[in-house]
Design a protein around this motif. Structure first.
Motif, mmCIF file in Angstrom:
data_model
loop_
_atom_site.group_PDB
_atom_site.id
_atom_site.type_symbol
_atom_site.label_atom_id
_atom_site.label_comp_id
_atom_site.label_asym_id
_atom_site.label_seq_id
_atom_site.Cartn_x
_atom_site.Cartn_y
_atom_site.Cartn_z
ATOM 1 N N LEU A 169 29.619 4.177 62.178
ATOM 2 C CA LEU A 169 29.362 3.882 63.587
ATOM 3 C C LEU A 169 29.071 2.385 63.743
ATOM 4 C CD1 LEU A 169 27.034 6.894 64.500
ATOM 5 C CD2 LEU A 169 29.427 6.565 65.159
ATOM 6 N N VAL A 182 24.019 0.845 58.532
ATOM 7 C CA VAL A 182 25.206 1.561 59.001
ATOM 8 C C VAL A 182 25.067 3.073 58.781
ATOM 9 C CG1 VAL A 182 27.672 1.902 58.574
ATOM 10 C CG2 VAL A 182 26.727 -0.414 58.644
ATOM 11 N N TYR A 183 25.516 3.825 59.797
ATOM 12 C CA TYR A 183 25.679 5.272 59.647
ATOM 13 C C TYR A 183 27.118 5.565 59.248
ATOM 14 C CZ TYR A 183 21.355 7.087 61.792
ATOM 15 O OH TYR A 183 20.066 7.440 62.066
ATOM 16 N N LEU A 184 27.317 6.224 58.137
ATOM 17 C CA LEU A 184 28.656 6.631 57.732
ATOM 18 C C LEU A 184 28.975 8.011 58.297
ATOM 19 C CD1 LEU A 184 28.599 5.567 53.994
ATOM 20 C CD2 LEU A 184 29.632 4.380 55.924
ATOM 21 N N VAL A 198 31.134 -7.343 66.337
ATOM 22 C CA VAL A 198 32.054 -7.100 65.227
ATOM 23 C C VAL A 198 33.257 -6.259 65.689
ATOM 24 C CG1 VAL A 198 32.257 -5.966 62.976
ATOM 25 C CG2 VAL A 198 30.302 -7.465 63.447
ATOM 26 N N LEU A 256 31.089 -4.178 57.172
ATOM 27 C CA LEU A 256 30.391 -4.943 56.135
ATOM 28 C C LEU A 256 30.776 -6.418 56.164
ATOM 29 C CD1 LEU A 256 30.315 -2.557 53.069
ATOM 30 C CD2 LEU A 256 28.724 -2.794 54.970
ATOM 31 N N SER A 257 31.859 -6.759 56.875
ATOM 32 C CA SER A 257 32.300 -8.153 56.882
ATOM 33 C C SER A 257 31.243 -9.067 57.488
ATOM 34 C CB SER A 257 33.618 -8.281 57.651
ATOM 35 O OG SER A 257 33.407 -7.977 59.015
ATOM 36 N N LEU A 286 34.435 0.972 57.272
ATOM 37 C CA LEU A 286 33.251 0.397 56.644
ATOM 38 C C LEU A 286 33.484 -1.064 56.265
ATOM 39 C CD1 LEU A 286 30.409 0.816 55.580
ATOM 40 C CD2 LEU A 286 31.376 1.674 53.452
ATOM 41 N N GLU A 287 34.692 -1.341 55.792
ATOM 42 C CA GLU A 287 35.070 -2.697 55.404
ATOM 43 C C GLU A 287 34.858 -3.693 56.549
ATOM 44 O OE1 GLU A 287 39.276 -4.560 53.657
ATOM 45 O OE2 GLU A 287 39.230 -2.939 55.127
ATOM 46 N N THR A 288 35.236 -3.299 57.767
ATOM 47 C CA THR A 288 35.043 -4.155 58.941
ATOM 48 C C THR A 288 33.549 -4.344 59.214
ATOM 49 O OG1 THR A 288 37.083 -3.283 59.884
ATOM 50 C CG2 THR A 288 35.605 -4.443 61.393
ATOM 51 N N MET A 308 36.998 -11.470 58.275
ATOM 52 C CA MET A 308 37.561 -10.137 58.499
ATOM 53 C C MET A 308 38.997 -10.118 57.997
ATOM 54 S SD MET A 308 37.408 -8.126 62.064
ATOM 55 C CE MET A 308 35.643 -8.402 62.146
ATOM 56 N N SER A 363 24.415 -4.538 56.839
ATOM 57 C CA SER A 363 25.151 -3.438 56.219
ATOM 58 C C SER A 363 24.230 -2.254 55.927
ATOM 59 C CB SER A 363 25.806 -3.898 54.929
ATOM 60 O OG SER A 363 24.807 -4.210 53.981
ATOM 61 N N LYS A 364 23.000 -2.537 55.640
ATOM 62 C CA LYS A 364 22.092 -1.453 55.262
ATOM 63 C C LYS A 364 21.812 -0.501 56.409
ATOM 64 C CE LYS A 364 17.770 -3.937 56.160
ATOM 65 N NZ LYS A 364 18.401 -5.149 56.760
ATOM 66 N N ARG A 366 25.551 9.980 57.692
ATOM 67 C CA ARG A 366 24.759 9.679 56.504
ATOM 68 C C ARG A 366 24.452 8.194 56.533
ATOM 69 N NH1 ARG A 366 26.223 7.972 51.381
ATOM 70 N NH2 ARG A 366 28.427 8.125 51.802
ATOM 71 N N ARG A 367 23.194 7.824 56.282
ATOM 72 C CA ARG A 367 22.851 6.397 56.229
ATOM 73 C C ARG A 367 23.466 5.783 54.982
ATOM 74 N NH1 ARG A 367 17.451 5.828 55.312
ATOM 75 N NH2 ARG A 367 17.761 3.624 55.640
ATOM 76 N N LEU A 368 24.123 4.636 55.160
ATOM 77 C CA LEU A 368 24.784 3.975 54.031
ATOM 78 C C LEU A 368 23.812 3.766 52.880
ATOM 79 C CD1 LEU A 368 27.157 2.429 52.783
ATOM 80 C CD2 LEU A 368 26.503 0.431 54.134
ATOM 81 N N GLN A 369 22.580 3.412 53.206
ATOM 82 C CA GLN A 369 21.610 3.086 52.166
ATOM 83 C C GLN A 369 20.688 4.248 51.826
ATOM 84 O OE1 GLN A 369 21.361 -0.091 50.522
ATOM 85 N NE2 GLN A 369 23.380 -0.218 51.406
ATOM 86 N N GLY A 379 21.412 2.842 61.280
ATOM 87 C CA GLY A 379 20.816 3.839 60.395
ATOM 88 C C GLY A 379 19.518 3.355 59.798
ATOM 89 N N GLU A 380 18.567 3.023 60.664
ATOM 90 C CA GLU A 380 17.256 2.550 60.206
ATOM 91 C C GLU A 380 16.545 3.671 59.453
ATOM 92 O OE1 GLU A 380 15.877 -0.417 60.977
ATOM 93 O OE2 GLU A 380 17.045 -1.193 62.666
#
Lengths: 445, 445
Positions: free
Chosen positions: A84, A61-63, A90, A52-53, A48-50, B1, A58-59, B65-68, A118-119
């Motif tokens: 993902l 992203v699928y975790l 990136v 979000l860089s 996730l850190e990568t 990064m 960032s919003k 899971r969507r981050l947001q 992750g829209e």
């Protein structure tokens, strides 16, 4: 399996549309390789850190979480929170830093993979789609001529695809930043962000937002005047200079953009156009930026975008500036499929169906099939020794152009579109070149 | 990064190994298409409910899971819990049910995609890998001849790959179930599950577990005797009958397996072998099952497995029995890369590097490059007009075989491996066929 749930945002093409997609993927890859880009695939996940860089997205992203993850398995140090990837730039930057010691620089790679965003549901946006990227990165410094090379590669790609004319709109971040700085604006990035909304909110909207942010009306007008400049050759530079703003970064940007536009004009006339309103939303671009419009499909926005980034793949003393561009393939295909503007001649690879006179003939039919396949002809044997009419309809429904018959007097092959039937031998017969593989047609070929 | 974290279980190949992988992917796809399988790609995610319908591997699912995602967006009815697919069979079964009205049956499709398994960290297993699947499904009933066809397709695939000889081991679930039933065993599925461990725990271990489960020693010995039977032709059926167990399902299975083995022996001698110990772990197989071993690499287990399933793609009255097989490509490549048993002639597509005498010559060099590319030759222009020695080393380090020079007396091209340099014209020169594209060599070609 009980219930079937279609998932919005996750397109799945029909077999015929998949033929079109594969046709596009093959041609894109071929042109990338002709230009010396090596293939790379990175893993689908990044820490996730990568992810979000990069900031802004960032919003989306699928975790990931293991279904069986539980208290017995606390996350170890090497077991970072994974998400993902939402683009290929990136992950590529991360790959370059991770493998710098093993790579040859300048490193030219292409990467064709799916990405996920992750829209929010029901926004009508894709949550899974193909991107087709090329990038060139170098160690420490990257010569500007690569910024002129990238659009030529993309020009060659679009020339191979059954699509209307593509125009690559180019700008240079240094022009915008230098101009805004020369104007005396305090926050060039914020100005860039507002001017980037020009197509959405119009000149009046941009003016209003700029002024609300503390920019004078005269400064705001100058920003809009810059954004209106556009040319197919280096003449735009003169128009910019006429606006009377001076700044060393502006001069650098103008020289670089002139080189990009003039190189394109020399090698591929009409391909590129300097459009000084183009900014690209992403923070990390530092030089040339690209967007691509298809004639007649301007309303769908850019189908291929990118730019130069100096600081994305950097860590401590290591610096790998790069330039790249990305074709948003799924979105492009989705729009064209929606308008029925692309089609395949058939949805199966099969060129010949071997008909069966009796079920006992299957072994002989399989030998005929093997003989044709050995010469690169895609063949299926009929499912059963049904009446010939039924077997022909089997071929017809799939778009298979030829049906092969075996009889006591030898073999024959029938073009079921024309009805023409000729004597043939499995060791020598060839289909017409245009029938061997499925073909693809577009709105303008 | 900032930090770079390698992630165990997510392989990323070097550019040279990626050339090998692409070579395999291309050849696999080509053979699948020659046999009339249409390409399909399904979305990477499925509702958890769909993924769990298969049972056993539920523990390996990655959930998304969507981050947001937050309280403002409660999950709607259409917004099911999603997970990444862990194979391509379950998504395909779902796709068939969802699109049955639009598909032509029997439906033959291939699917080459990555799958993900949320394995525990540090088990040395892949968590992301390519699978290459073919399946044939039909409506209501599926003729048994498709069970004999599948191994022949795989035989053609392996014949195209730079690999040692592949042997497909086949069995039929009906033989096992019928035999166990004929023996009077209460729980044939449980018996199958224990006998499937034969290679892991040996005959004594199997005997012990069977007896512990309430099976008599005589019955357990019969199960082991069945598992020992193996033949390259239909003679295994006689050996089974000699064990003295009778059951209608056993007879059905024997007839089907004889047909598979005899068809293979007729069309591709030595490809298939009846191995009555093969069971396949997965619950959903109902007929023929396949595993594939590579000569010299038996210890890595099956590299290509599958079988017939009658109930996977079924819903209410709709029934789509199928048969399929899957090549576990990433795992196979990972093992061979680990033994340095596969290599590419170069890690870049580039065949020719255009050298630069002066930076001003770049435009001319780009025209030469375009001229060669127009005839399908992959070309790069040198990064800079460095000394020729440095430009040649640029090519050498990448494995680019040819360097092109332009001079006042015309052009020439140098094979930098042999040092041979000949006069050449961009409009007519061709590289030797074996140098045009990177080539791949394996342990046995």
């Amino acid at each position: 399996m009980s219930k079937i749930t279609p998932l919005s945002g996750f397109p799945e093409w029909s077999p015929a549309n998949r033929v079109v997609e594969q046709h596009f993927l093959d041609r894109i890859r071929r042109v990338f390789e002709l230009h010396g880009f090596a293939s790379l695939e990175t893993r689908a996940v990044e820490p996730l850190e990568t992810l979000l860089s990069k900031g802004e997205t960032s919003k989306e992203v699928y975790l990931l979480r293991r279904l069986q993850a539980d208290a017995e398995e606390p996350r170890g140090a090497g077991d970072a929170q994974l998400g993902l990837h939402f683009d290929l730039t990136v992950p590529f930057a991360r790959y370059v830093l991770e493998n710098a010691g093993k790579l040859q620089f300048p490193f030219r790679r292409y990467q064709i993979q799916k990405v996920w965003r992750g829209e929010r549901p029901q926004e009508g946006r894709y949550r899974e789609f193909y991107q087709c990227d090329i990038d060139i990165v170098d160690r420490d410094t990257l010569p500007a001529h690569y910024e002129a090379e990238i659009p030529l590669v993309i020009g060659d790609v679009f020339a191979e695809l059954p699509l209307p004319k593509a125009t690559i709109q180019v700008n240079n971040r240094k022009i915008l930043e230098g101009f805004y700085r020369g104007l005396g604006l305090a926050d060039p990035m914020e100005t860039m962000r507002i001017v980037d909304k020009l197509d959405k909110i119009g000149p009046k909207g941009v003016l209003k937002e700029l002024v609300a942010g503390g920019v004078s009306e005269a400064q705001a007008s100058a920003c809009l005047a810059l954004a209106e400049i556009s040319a197919e050759d280096g003449s735009f530079a003169e128009q910019v200079l006429k606006l009377g703003v001076t700044d060393p970064l502006l001069d650098e940007g103008l020289a670089e953009l002139v080189a990009v536009v003039e190189t394109a004009a020399a090698h591929s006339p009409g391909l590129c156009r300097a459009e000084l309103k183009i900014a690209r939303g992403l923070d990390y671009y530092t030089g040339t930026v690209y967007e691509t419009q298809l004639a007649g499909y301007e309303s769908i926005g850019s189908v291929c975008s990118g730019g130069r980034y100096d600081n994305l793949a950097s860590s401590g003393d290591e610096r790998y500036p790069g330039v790249g561009i990305s074709i948003g393939l799924s979105r492009l295909l989705g729009v064209l499929f929606g308008k029925n503007a692309l089609s395949a001649s058939r949805g199966v690879p099969t060129c010949v169906l071997i008909a069966l006179t009796a079920d006992e003939d299957r072994a002989a039919a399989m030998r005929t099939a093997a003989s044709l396949r050995a010469r690169g002809i895609a063949v299926e044997v009929s499912p059963s020794a049904a009446k010939f009419g039924k077997q022909i309809r089997y071929a017809e429904r799939r778009g298979i152009p030829f049906v092969w018959f075996s009889g006591p007097d030898g073999d024959s092959v029938k073009d079921i579109r024309s009805g023409d039937q000729i004597a043939a031998e499995a060791l020598t017969w060839n289909p017409p070149a245009e029938d061997r593989y499925p073909t693809v047609s577009g709105p303008i070929v």
